[in-house]
Every structure is written in C-alpha cells, then in structure tokens.
Design an enzyme around this catalytic site. Sequence first.
Site, mmCIF file in Angstrom:
data_model
loop_
_atom_site.group_PDB
_atom_site.id
_atom_site.type_symbol
_atom_site.label_atom_id
_atom_site.label_comp_id
_atom_site.label_asym_id
_atom_site.label_seq_id
_atom_site.Cartn_x
_atom_site.Cartn_y
_atom_site.Cartn_z
ATOM 1 N N HIS A 1 0.832 -1.210 0.000
ATOM 2 C CA HIS A 1 0.000 0.000 0.000
ATOM 3 C C HIS A 1 0.862 1.254 0.000
ATOM 4 O O HIS A 1 1.922 1.307 0.627
ATOM 5 C CB HIS A 1 -0.912 0.033 1.232
ATOM 6 C CG HIS A 1 -2.154 -0.787 1.088
ATOM 7 N ND1 HIS A 1 -3.081 -0.561 0.081
ATOM 8 C CD2 HIS A 1 -2.641 -1.815 1.834
ATOM 9 C CE1 HIS A 1 -4.082 -1.425 0.211
ATOM 10 N NE2 HIS A 1 -3.845 -2.212 1.262
ATOM 11 N N CYS B 1 -0.005 2.764 -4.648
ATOM 12 C CA CYS B 1 -0.710 4.002 -4.989
ATOM 13 C C CYS B 1 0.200 5.202 -4.724
ATOM 14 O O CYS B 1 1.031 5.178 -3.815
ATOM 15 C CB CYS B 1 -1.975 4.134 -4.148
ATOM 16 S SG CYS B 1 -3.242 2.895 -4.497
#
Length: 247
Positions: free
Chosen positions: A164, A220
Amino acid sequence: MMMLVNCSKCHTPLQLPPGAKSIRCAICRAVTLIADPRTAPPTPPSAYNNHYYPPPAPAPAPSTYNHHSSSSGQNSSSRKRAVIVGISYKNTRNELKGCINDAKCMKFLLTNRFNFPQDSILMLTEEERDPYRIPTKHNIRMAMYWLVQGCQAGDSLVFHYSGHGSQQRNYTGDEVDGFDETLCPLDFETQGMIVDDEINATLVRPLPRGAKLHAIIDACHSGTMLDLPFLCRMDRSVALRSFSALC
C-alpha cells in the site's frame, strides 16, 4: 526519545529504546553493547535526535565513498545489492493479493537475469521466519540504510516495494499538491507511514556519483515516492506502441 547508535559490525544506524543495554542489528544480526553513560566519553549534542533521518555518519575511509568515476567509467569492485519488500497485510481490512508473489518474482529476476548474488538481496515479507525480516516500519528503515551503506561508483542498487501507498498533508510547502507520498509498512496503523522526504534522504541523497539506484514502487501514489526533482509523464499511446515493439 530514541537514541541512534551504529551497529558494531556493519555500522547500520539502529534505534536504541530508552534504557536498553544492547541491541541486535536487523541486517547482520550482530549484538551491539551500549557502554554505561557514566563511564563512556561525553557525546556531542548532535549525536542523538528525534528526527526521522539518521545523524551524519563519521567520515569514512577514503576508499569507502568514491564520488568520482574511474578513468574506465566502471569501478572494478562494483557490487550489486537489493532490498525487496512485499506486504500482503494478511487478515486485515487492508489485505492485498499478489504482493509477496511480486517480491519473489523480483528476486528470481535479479538472480537469474541480472546475476545478483543471493546473499546481496534482502527480502522483507510476512513469510520470513526471521523477525528482523518482517516488513515493519523499523525493519524497512534499517533495510534502506543497509542498501546504500558504503556504496560507491559502479555499484548497482535496487529497491522494490509492493504494497500500500498513501498520502499525508505536507506542511513545509515543498509539494505542489500539498501532500507527501508515503509507504505503508505492515504496522503503519500503529507506527505510522514512511514519508517520501525520508525515503529521499535515505536512498537518494547518499548516492555517490557513478552509483545507480533502480526503485520499483508498486503502490498508490508511487510516481513521486522518491521525491525526485524531475517527473516524466509518458503519453499512453506512446507507451503502448513502445510495449508492442518489445513483444
């Protein structure tokens, strides 16, 4: 306040908990004993701080850091070194599929295609049995320090992260969009994230002239994760044509 000490064997900066008398290095596993402050020589005020970045390292031997390429353009003692991080956040609401597999594939690629020695690759995934190889915030930081420790002209370094990524508000005014990019370690919900400013200070700034760092961030907000001064934006149609040409 955390105290920073250098590992007695590999000299990686380590965060010493208050009151601890020794600490085991997450990289080389050596145990560093801490001298009794009543008998140790006085420490300069700048040796310890509570900032994200490690304090300046002592001046290395002349051959340790070489900021000038040799006449041939390559250093005969050049080395290859890699840190590969894969985090699945298993059994949490943040669980991801495939990140650990990404890490294994990258290790296979580096060893079989680019001839990286097995012992020059540091893997941090939840599948590792060694607690110092679990991708916690502290262990990822230590791995990044290790990656650039003693690097010199001609070295080839790789940092791969699959997991992440996020953002947080920037208050220093150095981000156009007002946000810092961040990596999310396994324990980010309790220990916090690793900010792009720290990644730049740890991985980018210490690089001497002639050393190469390839960073692959599969997360991301990864486009500016290393806080580099330039950003390349490629037209999608151009990218697709380039990919077709390679197939």
